[in-house]
Design an enzyme around this catalytic site. Structure first.
Site, PDB file in Angstrom:
ATOM      1  N   LYS A 121     -14.983  -2.971   9.744  1.00  0.00           N
ATOM      2  CA  LYS A 121     -15.230  -1.773   8.611  1.00  0.00           C
ATOM      3  C   LYS A 121     -16.677  -1.622   9.164  1.00  0.00           C
ATOM      4  O   LYS A 121     -17.395  -0.351   9.070  1.00  0.00           O
ATOM      5  CB  LYS A 121     -15.286  -2.203   7.271  1.00  0.00           C
ATOM      6  CG  LYS A 121     -13.729  -2.360   7.244  1.00  0.00           C
ATOM      7  CD  LYS A 121     -13.564  -3.190   5.580  1.00  0.00           C
ATOM      8  CE  LYS A 121     -12.301  -3.036   5.351  1.00  0.00           C
ATOM      9  NZ  LYS A 121     -11.743  -4.102   3.778  1.00  0.00           N
ATOM     10  N   VAL A 176       1.042  -1.046  -0.049  1.00  0.00           N
ATOM     11  CA  VAL A 176       0.002  -0.262   0.036  1.00  0.00           C
ATOM     12  C   VAL A 176       0.851   1.296   0.011  1.00  0.00           C
ATOM     13  O   VAL A 176       0.527   2.019  -0.788  1.00  0.00           O
ATOM     14  CB  VAL A 176      -1.023   0.003   1.141  1.00  0.00           C
ATOM     15  CG1 VAL A 176      -1.628   1.423   1.523  1.00  0.00           C
ATOM     16  CG2 VAL A 176      -2.113  -0.950   1.014  1.00  0.00           C
ATOM     17  N   GLY A 188      -6.315  -3.398  -2.534  1.00  0.00           N
ATOM     18  CA  GLY A 188      -5.387  -3.234  -3.455  1.00  0.00           C
ATOM     19  C   GLY A 188      -4.575  -1.734  -3.605  1.00  0.00           C
ATOM     20  O   GLY A 188      -5.259  -0.980  -2.970  1.00  0.00           O
TER      21      GLY A 188
END
Ligand code: HSE
Length: 417
Positions: A196, A14, A293
């Protein structure tokens, strides 16, 4: 105008994705400067050029920077790093959902006390807008429900399994593509999606972050045959996280579901995430986009840095009211329809036995299908139930498991979106 000075902590997939976007990117980054990178080791996939490298990530806090971007992952060291940065008057941008879920309240209070910001757009759905949209664009709305496919890795696995791929090979591909967490069990066991939905619930219902005591289940037991049986009834299998507000409290859960193939979430394939909101002013509202991603996460991180660069001292976020503690409803009291898969001995009376066990809990059948014998001589029985309380379904499952003619059993809850 003075440049915005950035220090990046972490140098994995990342962090290098963010670095590459910034150095190769748009003219808006011309007013930003990457001053230093806290990297315990080099990353052969990315050359940081002449950027200052600090092997002790905590030294980044001591540098002359405006923003520290925390991309080391994990919880406790990340919390210490963020704490030190906030206390040193640096803004912090992070993609770390675990640290926000577990320590968000304390860290946001610390940011407020030190007149700096803690932004975390890419902690949920990576770069697909969710956090600042909730905090800002939906301000006028009362939100009654959030249902999200919030983990890119599990959606990548499930949608490829639906096309015939094996669980193991797709999980490996998700790791190679940089979608999965360093410990991929957090993706496949539902924990990442649970973090989340916990964060989204606090934002949606303007309350404190929930305790991790709600129901969480992963996709480890999903098999290709589940897609086949779901497809017979125009359903598919997804991993869903739900936060729902009603008069008694908040329903919060993260687990696999069967969804109608006509629902907007069912159509999202690969690493895409999607959220469906029920709101009073906009009605039903959807967002969808890449949820994991390096590119998608870089997009979310850059949106936070951009918000900081334009904030002129006012906060880009409306943080939740942490003093309102969320009252979580008991999962055992919730009502679902279920898909039940049983592998049973091919003997007379087995179907009558199953019917009795379900009837004892007042569970009605919507459909029952006995399939052809498997190679091992056993028989699959697939049942779709009428709506029933979770607790009663669990009692029926226990009774089934106690019976030697029932060789294995599994349920997937059916979600009406
Ligand atoms: N491992 C996470 C996922 C990354 O697959 O969704 C983004 O949070």
């Amino acid at each position: 105008m003075a440049k915005l000075k950035i220090g990046i902590c972490g140098w994995g997939n990342v962090a290098t994705g963010l670095y590459e976007q910034l150095v190769n990117g748009d003219e808006i980054y011309a007013d930003w400067e990457i001053c230093c990178i806290g990297a315990r080791r080099d990353n052969p996939k990315c050359n940081p050029g002449s950027t200052k490298i600090l092997r002790d990530i905590f030294e980044v806090v001591e540098e002359d920077i405006d923003v520290l971007v925390e991309l080391i992952g994990g919880v406790e060291t990340a919390k210490d790093l963020i704490t030190r940065a906030l206390c040193s008057g640096k803004h912090v941008v992070t993609a770390n959902k675990a640290v926000i879920f577990e320590h968000g309240e304390e860290l946001i209070n610390l940011a407020k006390k030190n007149n700096v910001e803690l932004l975390f757009e890419s902690a949920v759905c990576a770069g697909t807008p969710a956090i600042k949209m909730f905090s800002n664009d939906l301000t006028a709305n009362k939100i009654s429900k959030v249902a999200g496919m919030l983990n890119g890795t599990t959606n990548f696995i499930l949608s490829n399994m639906e096309e015939g791929a094996s669980y193991e090979s797709v999980l490996q591909e998700a790791q190679e593509k940089g979608y999965a967490e360093p410990d991929p069990s957090l993706d496949v066991n539902g924990t990442d999606a649970a973090h989340k939905i916990g964060i989204l619930a606090a934002l949606a219902f303007n309350s404190g972050l929930p305790t991790p005591s709600f129901y969480v289940e992963g996709i480890e037991d999903i098999q290709s045959q589940d897609f086949t049986y779901a497809n017979d009834f125009h359903l598919t299998v997804k991993h869903l996280a739900v936060a729902k507000l009603n008069d008694e409290g908040i329903e919060l859960r993260s687990h696999p579901v069967m969804l109608s193939k006509d629902s907007s979430l069912a159509g999202l394939k690969g690493v895409r995430n999607g959220i469906q909101f029920d709101t009073n002013l906009l009605g039903e509202f959807h967002v969808a986009g890449s949820g994991a991603g390096r590119e998608s996460t870089a997009s979310g991180l850059i949106s936070d840095i951009f918000a900081l660069s334009r904030s002129n001292g006012s906060s880009p976020m409306r943080y939740p009211d942490f003093s309102k503690k969320p009252n979580l409803l008991n999962f055992d009291d919730l009502v679902f329809k279920y898909y039940v898969y049983l592998e049973v001995k091919d003997e007379p009376g087995v179907l009558a036995l199953i019917s009795k066990i379900f009837a004892d809990q007042s569970i009605g059948f919507d459909k029952v299908i006995q399939k052809d014998q498997l190679g091992n001589g056993n028989v699959p029985v697939v049942i779709f139930t009428d709506p029933i309380v979770e607790n009663e379904m669990q009692t029926a499952l226990k009774d089934l498991k106690n019976n030697p003619v029932i060789l294995s059993s599994k349920i997937i809850r059916i979600e009406d979106l």
